[in-house]
Design an enzyme around this catalytic site. Sequence first.
Site, PDB file in Angstrom:
ATOM      1  CE  LYS A  43       7.671   1.304   0.571  1.00 31.31           C
ATOM      2  NZ  LYS A  43       7.987   0.605   1.837  1.00 31.31           N
ATOM      3  N   GLY A  44       3.825  -1.051  -4.666  1.00 31.08           N
ATOM      4  CA  GLY A  44       3.281  -2.343  -5.091  1.00 31.08           C
ATOM      5  C   GLY A  44       3.612  -2.795  -6.499  1.00 31.08           C
ATOM      6  CG  ASP A 100      -0.218  -2.877  -6.653  1.00 31.84           C
ATOM      7  OD1 ASP A 100      -1.011  -1.970  -7.012  1.00 31.84           O
ATOM      8  OD2 ASP A 100       0.153  -2.991  -5.472  1.00 31.84           O
ATOM      9  CG  ASP A 103      -9.234  -2.709  -3.259  1.00 28.82           C
ATOM     10  OD1 ASP A 103     -10.242  -3.399  -3.483  1.00 28.82           O
ATOM     11  OD2 ASP A 103      -8.853  -2.442  -2.104  1.00 28.82           O
ATOM     12  CE  LYS A 131      -8.766  -7.057  -3.406  1.00 24.05           C
ATOM     13  NZ  LYS A 131      -8.493  -6.570  -2.017  1.00 24.05           N
ATOM     14  CG  PHE A 152      -5.569  -7.872   2.009  1.00 20.40           C
ATOM     15  CD1 PHE A 152      -5.873  -6.539   1.733  1.00 20.40           C
ATOM     16  CD2 PHE A 152      -4.245  -8.206   2.299  1.00 20.40           C
ATOM     17  CE1 PHE A 152      -4.887  -5.567   1.760  1.00 20.40           C
ATOM     18  CE2 PHE A 152      -3.252  -7.233   2.324  1.00 20.40           C
ATOM     19  CZ  PHE A 152      -3.577  -5.907   2.056  1.00 20.40           C
ATOM     20  CB  VAL A 153      -4.092 -10.911  -3.035  1.00 24.00           C
ATOM     21  CG1 VAL A 153      -5.326 -11.757  -3.274  1.00 24.00           C
ATOM     22  CG2 VAL A 153      -4.187  -9.591  -3.803  1.00 24.00           C
ATOM     23  CG  ASP A 159       2.361  -3.931   1.581  1.00 25.16           C
ATOM     24  OD1 ASP A 159       1.672  -3.468   0.650  1.00 25.16           O
ATOM     25  OD2 ASP A 159       2.401  -3.407   2.717  1.00 25.16           O
ATOM     26  NE  ARG A 165       6.226  -3.520  -0.170  1.00 26.08           N
ATOM     27  CZ  ARG A 165       5.112  -2.821  -0.391  1.00 26.08           C
ATOM     28  NH1 ARG A 165       4.368  -3.068  -1.441  1.00 26.08           N
ATOM     29  NH2 ARG A 165       4.740  -1.880   0.450  1.00 26.08           N
TER      30      ARG A 165
END
Length: 175
Positions: A43-44, A100, A103, A131, A152-153, A159, A165
């Site tokens: 969903k990000g 988004d 990572d 990241k 962690f953002v 989210d 969000r």
Amino acid sequence: MKHPQQHEVLITKEDIEKHVRRLAEEISRDYRDKYPLMVGILKGSFVFLSDLIRSLEIPVEVDFVRICSYGHRKVTSGNVKMVQGLRSKVKDRDVIIVDDIVDTGLATNHLINHLRKKGPTSIKVCALLDKPSRRKITIPIDYRGIVIPDKFVVGYGLDYDERYRDLPYICALED
Ligand code: IMP
Ligand code: MG
């Protein structure tokens, strides 16, 4: 404040807008006279994708996939699975994956491999956040927004346990 706890704002709304505009300019220039298929990873990426396409100067088709990684809430387990695929035709299309955050890179890599089998003309990756400290697999990020430290953002689509969000900026969560 929309959310009661105070967080360290890492990237302001204005900074996000600036980077979204820059990425849109790069994409508009590279895809002039083309009609790429932009694939958002749910969903990000939904907030980023919706801002990005409105800054573009070219027409695009939009579709989404949903990829889940199972594991602890803040750490990807390494098991990624596509739970909702594409409806659009990928063969002979110029595809841009819109993420988004990259990572570990596992989710993006999974999608690249999946799309490759469908015979696209090209596949590029656009990620708002990078990241690099936690990368497990090398991902070519063709359109890179902002490189962030190993924090962690949340916010702007990202989210923690489905919260935050809706924040218009990006914050780092405390451990
Ligand atoms: P990957 O580890 O590169 O496969 O990232 C998979 C997904 O994990 C990303 O698309 C995000 O939705 C989520 N994720 C990774 N890092 C963060 C973070 O710092 N905050 C929120 N979500 C994250
Ligand atoms: Mg998530």
